[in-house]
Motif scaffolding. Structure first.
Motif, PDB file in Angstrom:
ATOM      1  N   ALA A 179       1.002  -1.252   0.053  1.00 12.36           N
ATOM      2  CA  ALA A 179       0.106  -0.084  -0.003  1.00 12.36           C
ATOM      3  C   ALA A 179       0.766   1.257  -0.010  1.00 12.36           C
ATOM      4  O   ALA A 179       0.582   2.212  -0.737  1.00 12.36           O
ATOM      5  CB  ALA A 179      -1.085   0.106   0.901  1.00 12.36           C
ATOM      6  N   GLU A 180       1.949   1.282   0.632  1.00  9.92           N
ATOM      7  CA  GLU A 180       2.922   2.415   0.820  1.00  9.92           C
ATOM      8  C   GLU A 180       3.638   2.591  -0.441  1.00  9.92           C
ATOM      9  O   GLU A 180       3.692   3.710  -0.961  1.00  9.92           O
ATOM     10  CB  GLU A 180       3.882   2.157   1.748  1.00  9.92           C
ATOM     11  N   GLN A 181       3.872   1.270  -1.152  1.00  5.39           N
ATOM     12  CA  GLN A 181       4.581   1.615  -2.614  1.00  5.39           C
ATOM     13  C   GLN A 181       3.618   2.071  -3.618  1.00  5.39           C
ATOM     14  O   GLN A 181       3.939   3.033  -4.594  1.00  5.39           O
ATOM     15  CB  GLN A 181       5.232   0.298  -2.912  1.00  5.39           C
ATOM     16  N   ALA A 182       2.317   1.753  -3.460  1.00  9.60           N
ATOM     17  CA  ALA A 182       1.459   2.188  -4.311  1.00  9.60           C
ATOM     18  C   ALA A 182       0.921   3.613  -4.053  1.00  9.60           C
ATOM     19  O   ALA A 182       0.843   4.460  -5.067  1.00  9.60           O
ATOM     20  CB  ALA A 182       0.220   1.222  -4.173  1.00  9.60           C
ATOM     21  N   GLN A 183       1.145   4.096  -2.874  1.00 13.46           N
ATOM     22  CA  GLN A 183       0.787   5.406  -2.743  1.00 13.46           C
ATOM     23  C   GLN A 183       1.942   6.178  -3.145  1.00 13.46           C
ATOM     24  O   GLN A 183       1.618   7.423  -3.798  1.00 13.46           O
ATOM     25  CB  GLN A 183       0.620   5.856  -1.235  1.00 13.46           C
ATOM     26  N   ALA A 184       3.251   5.828  -3.194  1.00 13.12           N
ATOM     27  CA  ALA A 184       4.436   6.558  -3.559  1.00 13.12           C
ATOM     28  C   ALA A 184       4.348   6.699  -5.059  1.00 13.12           C
ATOM     29  O   ALA A 184       4.623   7.701  -5.824  1.00 13.12           O
ATOM     30  CB  ALA A 184       5.577   5.824  -3.141  1.00 13.12           C
ATOM     31  N   LEU A 185       3.717   5.697  -5.751  1.00  8.38           N
ATOM     32  CA  LEU A 185       3.592   5.544  -7.174  1.00  8.38           C
ATOM     33  C   LEU A 185       2.614   6.500  -7.709  1.00  8.38           C
ATOM     34  O   LEU A 185       2.995   7.343  -8.744  1.00  8.38           O
ATOM     35  CB  LEU A 185       3.241   4.130  -7.720  1.00  8.38           C
ATOM     36  N   LEU A 186       1.390   6.514  -6.947  1.00  8.05           N
ATOM     37  CA  LEU A 186       0.363   7.584  -7.353  1.00  8.05           C
ATOM     38  C   LEU A 186       0.870   9.020  -7.069  1.00  8.05           C
ATOM     39  O   LEU A 186       0.528   9.988  -8.059  1.00  8.05           O
ATOM     40  CB  LEU A 186      -0.828   7.443  -6.349  1.00  8.05           C
ATOM     41  N   GLU A 187       1.718   9.300  -6.326  1.00  4.25           N
ATOM     42  CA  GLU A 187       2.285  10.589  -6.155  1.00  4.25           C
ATOM     43  C   GLU A 187       3.335  10.961  -7.224  1.00  4.25           C
ATOM     44  O   GLU A 187       3.354  11.849  -7.938  1.00  4.25           O
ATOM     45  CB  GLU A 187       3.122  10.786  -4.873  1.00  4.25           C
ATOM     46  N   ALA A 188       3.974   9.908  -7.878  1.00  6.09           N
ATOM     47  CA  ALA A 188       5.035  10.230  -8.785  1.00  6.09           C
ATOM     48  C   ALA A 188       4.324  10.307 -10.102  1.00  6.09           C
ATOM     49  O   ALA A 188       4.804  11.118 -10.976  1.00  6.09           O
ATOM     50  CB  ALA A 188       6.019   8.881  -8.943  1.00  6.09           C
ATOM     51  N   ILE A 189       3.267   9.755 -10.384  1.00  6.37           N
ATOM     52  CA  ILE A 189       2.580   9.744 -11.895  1.00  6.37           C
ATOM     53  C   ILE A 189       1.418  10.929 -11.819  1.00  6.37           C
ATOM     54  O   ILE A 189       1.002  11.475 -12.991  1.00  6.37           O
ATOM     55  CB  ILE A 189       1.867   8.530 -12.149  1.00  6.37           C
ATOM     56  N   ARG A 190       1.332  11.814 -10.897  1.00  4.71           N
ATOM     57  CA  ARG A 190       0.693  12.834 -10.642  1.00  4.71           C
ATOM     58  C   ARG A 190       0.971  14.002 -11.629  1.00  4.71           C
ATOM     59  O   ARG A 190       2.064  14.320 -11.555  1.00  4.71           O
ATOM     60  CB  ARG A 190       0.305  13.524  -9.323  1.00  4.71           C
ATOM     61  N   GLY A 191       0.010  14.382 -12.393  1.00  7.67           N
ATOM     62  CA  GLY A 191       0.309  15.404 -13.418  1.00  7.67           C
ATOM     63  C   GLY A 191       0.808  14.785 -14.993  1.00  7.67           C
ATOM     64  O   GLY A 191       0.863  15.512 -15.741  1.00  7.67           O
ATOM     65  N   ARG A 323      -1.222  -5.109 -12.317  1.00  8.77           N
ATOM     66  CA  ARG A 323      -2.197  -6.102 -12.394  1.00  8.77           C
ATOM     67  C   ARG A 323      -1.932  -6.869 -11.261  1.00  8.77           C
ATOM     68  O   ARG A 323      -3.167  -7.172 -10.501  1.00  8.77           O
ATOM     69  CB  ARG A 323      -2.128  -6.731 -13.622  1.00  8.77           C
ATOM     70  N   HIS A 324      -1.024  -7.325 -10.883  1.00  5.05           N
ATOM     71  CA  HIS A 324      -0.826  -7.990  -9.681  1.00  5.05           C
ATOM     72  C   HIS A 324      -1.037  -7.370  -8.349  1.00  5.05           C
ATOM     73  O   HIS A 324      -1.905  -7.783  -7.484  1.00  5.05           O
ATOM     74  CB  HIS A 324       0.693  -8.488  -9.604  1.00  5.05           C
ATOM     75  N   SER A 325      -0.873  -6.062  -8.300  1.00 11.15           N
ATOM     76  CA  SER A 325      -1.083  -5.425  -7.380  1.00 11.15           C
ATOM     77  C   SER A 325      -2.589  -5.197  -6.977  1.00 11.15           C
ATOM     78  O   SER A 325      -3.155  -5.298  -5.630  1.00 11.15           O
ATOM     79  CB  SER A 325      -0.682  -4.008  -7.235  1.00 11.15           C
TER      80      SER A 325
END
Length: 377
Positions: A179-191, A323-325
């Motif tokens: 969940a923490e890694q997914a959140q970091a990814l969401l921040e990185a792709i923002r914009g 997909r796995h996530s």
């Protein structure tokens, strides 16, 4: 002249001390044919004669083809493989594997002399080269498919690869994000221009080709649903839209509320983009496009995602990790494996259960804790 057994022709000892026997038969067109077999001993000739007779009676060719495996593979690629109903991407993959892995290793062997042990040696060689189990299994599948056509066409008595057990694939836990890694990814792709694409794949578990092939007509935002009807892939004939490989892959996927909102905002931006490039815009009805409305190149999408994942501090993460996530998050939340199977479009329940077995222990722990809370001990 030696005495003959029932069903045998005349066996002769030649002047040079070797033995021979002549066999008469009619081919598929009714034409009378003769074939002579030779051997150093009477027993060897008798065995060859019986083998030839058995071949004729079973409808197999009386003699295996003398062409090389490499020559046959090329013939198979340009004819039978090309004519098959496999997807173009699969045809390209099979042709590449045949030319890259089969021709250099067993290509010089005469087709009729290829033995099951040669196929087993091929598997050992590829394992020694460090290829993954799934790649080795696919190489075996390509060889077996090609040899099956050779046997069908009368070039082989039987398929030597069919006598070899299909290479196993070691089961590994599917790589997934916490969940923490997914959140970091969401921040990185923002914009990023492809933010919505990556968010949707994480929210739904869609395959890359499925997501890139989505049309707006496949999405019902008010109902919160999308239909998977197509897949986009790069082939030797360019970008192609094809139907999914299996019936299970053709499915309806529920959209989380956050994905619905993201898609609405994406649609507004796309319409504005279309208005700004009215003269150059090419309408295909796709959800995710280039700046002029054309389909996205799958390889470019992957490269962009890898850059963003690196920005998030995530190494070794691919689009399939999304997909796995998605599946792991669903299972960890208590979603039944059967529901996840249908959500992902897996062809069987067993596949889903096997791939995501790593989630099981956590669910079992939660179940035990709930039982502890439900009763007074």
């Amino acid at each position: 002249m030696a005495r003959r057994a029932n069903g045998e022709g005349s066996i002769f000892k030649r002047k040079d001390g070797t033995w021979s026997a002549e066999l008469s038969y009619r081919d598929n067109h009714g034409t009378l044919k003769r074939r002579t077999v030779y051997g150093k001993t009477q027993a060897e000739v008798r065995a060859k004669f019986r083998d030839a007779r058995e071949r004729i009676e079973s409808g197999a060719p009386i003699k295996d083809a003398s062409m090389t495996v490499a020559a046959w593979l090329e013939d198979w690629i340009t004819k039978s493989l090309a004519a098959s109903d496999r997807k173009q991407a699969t045809k390209d993959l099979y042709a590449t594997l045949a030319r890259t892995h089969l021709v250099p290793t067993i290509g010089t062997i005469a087709l009729g002399r290829l033995r099951p042990s040669d196929v087993e040696a091929l598997v050992v060689t590829k394992r020694g080269a460090g290829l993954s189990g799934s790649t080795i299994r696919t190489i075996y599948t390509v060889l077996r498919s090609a040899l099956e056509i050779a046997a069908r066409d009368g070039l082989l008595r039987s398929n030597p690869a069919a006598a070899v057990k299909r290479p196993s694939v070691e089961r590994k836990d599917a790589p997934h994000l916490t969940a923490e890694q997914a959140q970091a990814l969401l921040e990185a792709i923002r914009g990023d221009r492809l933010e919505t694409l990556f968010r949707l794949m994480l929210a739904t578990g869609l395959r890359r080709g499925e997501a890139l092939a989505l049309h707006w007509s496949d999405i019902h935002l008010d109902a919160g649903l999308l239909r998977v009807r197509w897949t986009l892939s790069r082939t030797s004939q360019g970008l192609r839209l094809d139907e999914p490989k299996t019936d299970k892959s053709r499915r309806t996927v529920p959209l989380p509320r956050s994905a619905i909102e993201t898609l609405r905002a994406h649609r507004t931006r796309q319409l504005e983009e279309q208005r700004m490039t009215a003269g150059a815009w090419q309408e295909h009805g796709l959800v995710f496009t280039t700046e002029i409305g054309t389909p996205l190149e799958p390889r470019n999408v992957l490269r962009r995602f890898e850059v963003l994942a690196e920005r998030a501090g995530l190494r070794g993460v691919t689009l399939h990790t999304l997909r796995h996530s998605a599946a792991s998050f669903l299972l960890a939340a208590g979603t039944h494996t059967k529901v996840v199977q249908e959500h992902l479009g897996h062809s069987s329940y067993a596949i889903t259960a096997d791939i995501y077995s790593h989630v099981g222990p956590a669910q079992q722990r939660e179940a035990a804790d709930r039982l502890d809370q439900a009763l007074r001990w």
